[in-house]
Design an enzyme around this catalytic site. Structure first.
Site, mmCIF file in Angstrom:
data_model
loop_
_atom_site.group_PDB
_atom_site.id
_atom_site.type_symbol
_atom_site.label_atom_id
_atom_site.label_comp_id
_atom_site.label_asym_id
_atom_site.label_seq_id
_atom_site.Cartn_x
_atom_site.Cartn_y
_atom_site.Cartn_z
ATOM 1 N N CYS A 2 -18.893 -57.447 53.759
ATOM 2 C CA CYS A 2 -18.960 -58.888 53.559
ATOM 3 C C CYS A 2 -20.131 -59.462 54.357
ATOM 4 O O CYS A 2 -20.636 -58.833 55.276
ATOM 5 C CB CYS A 2 -17.689 -59.554 54.053
ATOM 6 S SG CYS A 2 -16.181 -58.719 53.591
ATOM 7 N N ARG A 27 -25.859 -56.772 50.001
ATOM 8 C CA ARG A 27 -24.792 -55.959 50.600
ATOM 9 C C ARG A 27 -23.655 -55.690 49.638
ATOM 10 O O ARG A 27 -22.805 -54.839 49.908
ATOM 11 C CB ARG A 27 -24.223 -56.691 51.828
ATOM 12 C CG ARG A 27 -25.243 -56.901 52.920
ATOM 13 C CD ARG A 27 -24.835 -58.029 53.839
ATOM 14 N NE ARG A 27 -23.683 -57.706 54.631
ATOM 15 C CZ ARG A 27 -23.731 -57.423 55.929
ATOM 16 N NH1 ARG A 27 -24.871 -57.398 56.550
ATOM 17 N NH2 ARG A 27 -22.649 -57.154 56.589
ATOM 18 N N TRP A 74 -16.195 -58.948 50.356
ATOM 19 C CA TRP A 74 -16.020 -57.690 49.628
ATOM 20 C C TRP A 74 -14.580 -57.290 49.885
ATOM 21 O O TRP A 74 -14.228 -56.896 50.990
ATOM 22 C CB TRP A 74 -17.007 -56.647 50.138
ATOM 23 C CG TRP A 74 -17.175 -55.531 49.178
ATOM 24 C CD1 TRP A 74 -17.916 -55.538 48.038
ATOM 25 C CD2 TRP A 74 -16.573 -54.254 49.255
ATOM 26 N NE1 TRP A 74 -17.809 -54.338 47.411
ATOM 27 C CE2 TRP A 74 -17.001 -53.524 48.120
ATOM 28 C CE3 TRP A 74 -15.708 -53.640 50.161
ATOM 29 C CZ2 TRP A 74 -16.590 -52.231 47.874
ATOM 30 C CZ3 TRP A 74 -15.305 -52.338 49.898
ATOM 31 C CH2 TRP A 74 -15.755 -51.651 48.771
ATOM 32 N N ASN A 100 -15.205 -60.648 58.583
ATOM 33 C CA ASN A 100 -15.554 -59.314 58.073
ATOM 34 C C ASN A 100 -14.705 -58.301 58.832
ATOM 35 O O ASN A 100 -14.563 -58.434 60.048
ATOM 36 C CB ASN A 100 -17.018 -58.975 58.356
ATOM 37 C CG ASN A 100 -17.968 -59.803 57.526
ATOM 38 O OD1 ASN A 100 -17.547 -60.579 56.682
ATOM 39 N ND2 ASN A 100 -19.256 -59.631 57.786
ATOM 40 N N GLY A 101 -14.197 -57.297 58.164
ATOM 41 C CA GLY A 101 -13.431 -56.259 58.861
ATOM 42 C C GLY A 101 -11.998 -56.213 58.361
ATOM 43 O O GLY A 101 -11.667 -56.771 57.310
ATOM 44 N N GLU A 483 -21.703 -30.464 45.322
ATOM 45 C CA GLU A 483 -22.148 -31.815 45.665
ATOM 46 C C GLU A 483 -23.587 -31.793 46.194
ATOM 47 O O GLU A 483 -24.390 -32.666 45.851
ATOM 48 C CB GLU A 483 -21.181 -32.417 46.701
ATOM 49 C CG GLU A 483 -21.557 -33.786 47.218
ATOM 50 C CD GLU A 483 -21.688 -34.886 46.166
ATOM 51 O OE1 GLU A 483 -21.339 -34.657 44.996
ATOM 52 O OE2 GLU A 483 -22.184 -35.964 46.515
ATOM 53 N N LYS A 487 -26.677 -33.870 44.418
ATOM 54 C CA LYS A 487 -27.513 -34.843 45.135
ATOM 55 C C LYS A 487 -28.988 -34.526 44.910
ATOM 56 O O LYS A 487 -29.776 -35.419 44.646
ATOM 57 C CB LYS A 487 -27.229 -34.839 46.650
ATOM 58 C CG LYS A 487 -25.939 -35.466 47.108
ATOM 59 C CD LYS A 487 -25.875 -36.971 47.024
ATOM 60 C CE LYS A 487 -25.367 -37.429 45.693
ATOM 61 N NZ LYS A 487 -23.958 -37.556 45.482
ATOM 62 N N GLU A 490 -30.092 -35.347 41.308
ATOM 63 C CA GLU A 490 -30.113 -36.773 40.982
ATOM 64 C C GLU A 490 -31.351 -37.484 41.484
ATOM 65 O O GLU A 490 -31.907 -38.311 40.772
ATOM 66 C CB GLU A 490 -28.895 -37.473 41.633
ATOM 67 C CG GLU A 490 -27.601 -37.261 40.914
ATOM 68 C CD GLU A 490 -26.506 -38.154 41.488
ATOM 69 O OE1 GLU A 490 -26.170 -37.981 42.673
ATOM 70 O OE2 GLU A 490 -26.011 -39.027 40.765
ATOM 71 N N HIS A 506 -22.455 -12.293 39.603
ATOM 72 C CA HIS A 506 -22.049 -12.200 38.193
ATOM 73 C C HIS A 506 -23.043 -12.902 37.276
ATOM 74 O O HIS A 506 -22.710 -13.235 36.135
ATOM 75 C CB HIS A 506 -20.649 -12.799 38.014
ATOM 76 C CG HIS A 506 -19.612 -12.059 38.815
ATOM 77 N ND1 HIS A 506 -19.189 -10.797 38.489
ATOM 78 C CD2 HIS A 506 -18.953 -12.392 39.953
ATOM 79 C CE1 HIS A 506 -18.293 -10.379 39.375
ATOM 80 N NE2 HIS A 506 -18.138 -11.337 40.284
ATOM 81 N N LYS A 605 -25.439 -46.923 38.647
ATOM 82 C CA LYS A 605 -24.466 -46.836 39.735
ATOM 83 C C LYS A 605 -23.059 -46.751 39.188
ATOM 84 O O LYS A 605 -22.201 -46.070 39.726
ATOM 85 C CB LYS A 605 -24.634 -48.054 40.665
ATOM 86 C CG LYS A 605 -23.728 -48.036 41.890
ATOM 87 C CD LYS A 605 -24.082 -46.883 42.825
ATOM 88 C CE LYS A 605 -23.104 -46.680 43.946
ATOM 89 N NZ LYS A 605 -23.179 -45.334 44.520
HETATM 90 O O1 M6R Z 1 -17.801 -44.784 40.508
HETATM 91 P P1 M6R Z 1 -17.315 -43.356 40.270
HETATM 92 O O2 M6R Z 1 -16.956 -42.659 41.519
HETATM 93 O O3 M6R Z 1 -16.213 -43.310 39.254
HETATM 94 O O4 M6R Z 1 -18.577 -42.642 39.645
HETATM 95 C C1 M6R Z 1 -18.514 -41.322 39.207
HETATM 96 C C2 M6R Z 1 -19.887 -40.752 38.988
HETATM 97 O O5 M6R Z 1 -20.568 -41.470 37.994
HETATM 98 C C3 M6R Z 1 -20.733 -40.775 40.267
HETATM 99 O O6 M6R Z 1 -20.091 -40.094 41.306
HETATM 100 C C4 M6R Z 1 -22.101 -40.145 40.045
HETATM 101 O O7 M6R Z 1 -21.977 -38.780 39.825
HETATM 102 C C5 M6R Z 1 -23.009 -40.473 41.233
HETATM 103 N N1 M6R Z 1 -24.307 -40.862 40.784
HETATM 104 C C6 M6R Z 1 -23.117 -39.341 42.195
HETATM 105 O O8 M6R Z 1 -24.083 -39.518 43.178
#
Ligand code: M6R
Length: 610
Positions: A2, A27, A74, A100-101, A483, A487, A490, A506, A605
């Site tokens: 927030c 934010r 938020w 906030n908090g 993961e 990263k 992406e 394999h 996002k």
């Molecule tokens: O908002 P969500 O956690 O449901 O989103 C899922 C995926 O779209 C999200 O994790 C995506 O893989 C990200 N860009 C990962 O960095």
């Protein structure tokens, strides 16, 4: 998180507050509001949505006041709607607060205040605090003292501003765990959660510290501890520019969010991890506890990074509770006519709470009679509202498209759920305490990993021209490998694959030559020796090895080209710590390649389409 802004001085405060709130929009927030003291009366305007919606809703009002506070919320407790938006006020509509908090003991305080005759209008934790201040004001007749006394009874985190019609020449500000910076102008004082909201007016600032309360008038600032000791603070000069401030001085939101993780993980566990009892308390699951305890199996469904958290959650839940867990991509679950049996409990995990595939999976599970629980970041999101119950991860707004802090907070919430269920299923208190202690130490361990940045930058420089990467891990660190690879893909557009380390032989082993960087996640756990054998297999084919290994591992240096050291944790929580260097590696690789880190090509996002 927030945003907070406050003004007292000769000017009309409203435009200053609204401009300050606009400066804090980056934010992330879901509602906005202002409180002004005008002609001895408290005037509050608040609205769900954006600052522009608040401004539109105020059309026709001519608020002009020299004292005011503004907030972008938020949501943490209660949906993001007009009622729950800040500011909140006391029974007599004389005192207003923005916050906030999270107030952890708000339920106990609420019960007491209601007994004392207070009428609580919202479901927020914040409103409780303003009634507590009202109660203390009855005793002290001094707003500065009343706020201090109220805060002595509060557990949790806060950055607050409080104003009162009884003392219309001052703003009281206090902080614990949520930043506040005071701006000193010419016959005016400002205060905000972030210097971005102040720089148009002054560059002379005082940073409030945890446990401090300040009284601001137009021409003075008095600071005390909450225990009433006066504090003399240095005025500092802001030297950085606005763009830098909004990112907290970091070059990108992703880097800022990586660095926020010690705090965001702490927030996800705040008031929930019960060290003394060796268990967890998750209010959001209490209504469905009977179903959780009766379940013969769990299903977890999610997408992308959230799916990786789900997969790590499977290891945690199965190892700690013995209950079988199935993990499914939401996009597959929705169309494969999944077998959902009576008594099954389905968890859906989503940072945004808006992912179309996850929402469809949730509806599919509900249509088959399952109890569906959410592990969600955004309060009030579609998934949060559609689930039967759940747990918010409280990671704060995540702005970088590549998810980082949401992932580790999802993991810490899954750890809390596993611990809670395990204790109900016969885990001893002693074992629970050992696990709880280890979980509590995770934020501190992440701080240590964050000191390894120079080594990670060096590795990124070395491999910035690579075209492929392989990430390998075993057990609960297989999802960590996935993961790490995601990263890198992406944000740096380098092709990367994650595999269980033993699966390499394999197939993927055919790819290994002197040009192939291979990242091994190799903590000193029960399968350490097995992973060392996999490392040898890569070495024999001249692959270049980057190891994520424990601080006390004396063997790994001889087997790897590069090592990033991470502190030891219980294996259940390894992915929370071990994913941090992988986030940083992806980040610095992307920077070295000149990529747009916060908004990578083709990605959104929140993926609200199929
Ligand atoms: O908002 P969500 O956690 O449901 O989103 C899922 C995926 O779209 C999200 O994790 C995506 O893989 C990200 N860009 C990962 O960095």
């Amino acid at each position: 998180m927030c945003g907070i802004v406050g003004y007292i001085g000769p000017k009309n405060s409203l435009p200053i507050l609204l401009e300050g709130l606009r400066r804090l929009e980056y934010r992330g927030y879901d509602s906005a509001g202002v409180a002004l003291i005008h002609d001895g009366k408290l005037e509050v305007h608040k609205k769900a949505g954006k600052v522009a919606d608040l401004v539109a809703s105020m059309k026709g009002t001519h608020a002009s006041a020299q004292l005011g506070i503004g907030h972008t919320r938020w949501a943490t407790h209660g949906e993001p709607n007009d009622v729950n938006a800040h500011p909140h006020w006391d029974c007599k509509h004389e005192i207003a607060i923005i916050h906030n908090g999270i107030i952890e003991n708000y339920v106990a305080l609420k019960i007491k205040l209601q007994k004392d005759g207070h009428t609580i209008r919202t479901v927020t934790d914040t409103e409780i605090l303003v009634h507590l201040i009202e109660e203390m004001y009855k005793r002290s007749h001094d707003l500065f003292t009343a706020v201090r006394l109220a805060l002595l009874e509060v557990e949790g985190a806060y950055g607050i501003l409080v104003i009162s019609t009884k003392e219309p020449d001052r703003i009281i500000a206090a902080r614990k765990g949520s930043p506040l910076v005071i701006g000193i102008g010419d016959d005016e004082s400002l205060v905000a959660s972030d210097a971005a909201a102040l720089v148009d007016h002054t560059r002379q600032v005082i940073y409030l510290e945890d446990g401090q309360v300040a009284c601001l008038t137009a021409d003075s600032v008095t600071i005390k501890t909450i225990h009433d000791q006066e504090i003399i603070k240095q005025v500092e000069e802001i030297t950085f520019d606005l763009e830098q401030i909004e990112k907290g001085g970091y070059e990108h939101f992703m880097l800022k969010e990586i660095h926020e993780q010690p705090t965001s993980i702490l927030n996800s566990m705040r008031g929930r991890l019960l060290l003394q009892e060796g268990t967890a308390k998750l209010g959001g699951l209490e209504p469905v506890m009977d179903k959780l305890l009766a379940a013969k199996r769990f299903i977890i469904t999610a997408c992308g990074t959230s799916w990786h958290a789900a997969l790590a959650g499977k290891y945690m839940i199965e190892q700690l509770t013995g209950i079988p867990v199935e993990v499914d991509y939401a996009s597959e679950f929705r169309y494969r006519n999944p077998v959902v049996q009576p008594g099954d409990v389905v968890f859906v995990i989503s940072q945004s709470g808006e992912t179309a595939d996850t929402l469809a999976a949730l509806r599919e599970a509900q249509s088959k009679g399952a109890t569906v629980l959410g592990i969600v970041n955004v309060v009030g999101s579609t998934i949060a509202r559609a689930t039967d119950a759940g747990v918010f991860i409280h990671a704060g707004p995540e702005i970088g498209v590549a998810s980082t802090k949401a992932f580790t907070s999802q993991l810490s919430v899954l750890a809390l759920i596993s611990l809670l269920l395990a204790r109900h299923r016969g885990m001893s208190k002693e074992q629970g305490i050992t696990i709880a202690r280890d979980l509590q130490s995770v934020p501190e361990k992440i701080e240590k990993v964050l000191t390894q940045i120079d080594q990670i930058k060096y590795i990124a420089e070395e491999f910035k021209h690579a075209q492929n990467f392989i990430y390998l891990g075993r057990g609960i660190n297989f999802p960590t490998a996935l993961e790490g690879a995601l990263k890198l893909k992406e944000i740096s557009y380098i092709h990367a694959e994650g595999y269980p380390a033993a699966e390499m032989k394999h197939g993927p082993i055919a790819l290994i030559d002197e040009n192939m960087p291979v990242v091994f996640i190799v903590p000193k756990d029960a399968i350490y020796d097995k992973v060392l054998s996999n490392i040898q297999e890569v070495r024999a084919r001249k692959g270049r090895i980057i190891a994520i290994a424990n601080e006390d591992d004396t063997e790994i240096g001889n087997l790897s080209d590069f090592v990033v050291r991470v502190p030891r944790t219980l294996s259940y929580f390894g992915p929370i710590v071990n994913s941090i260097p992988l986030q940083l590696l992806a980040y610095y690789m992307a920077v070295a390649r000149g990529c747009n880190v916060d908004q990578p090509r083709n990605l959104a996002k929140s993926v609200t389409v199929e």
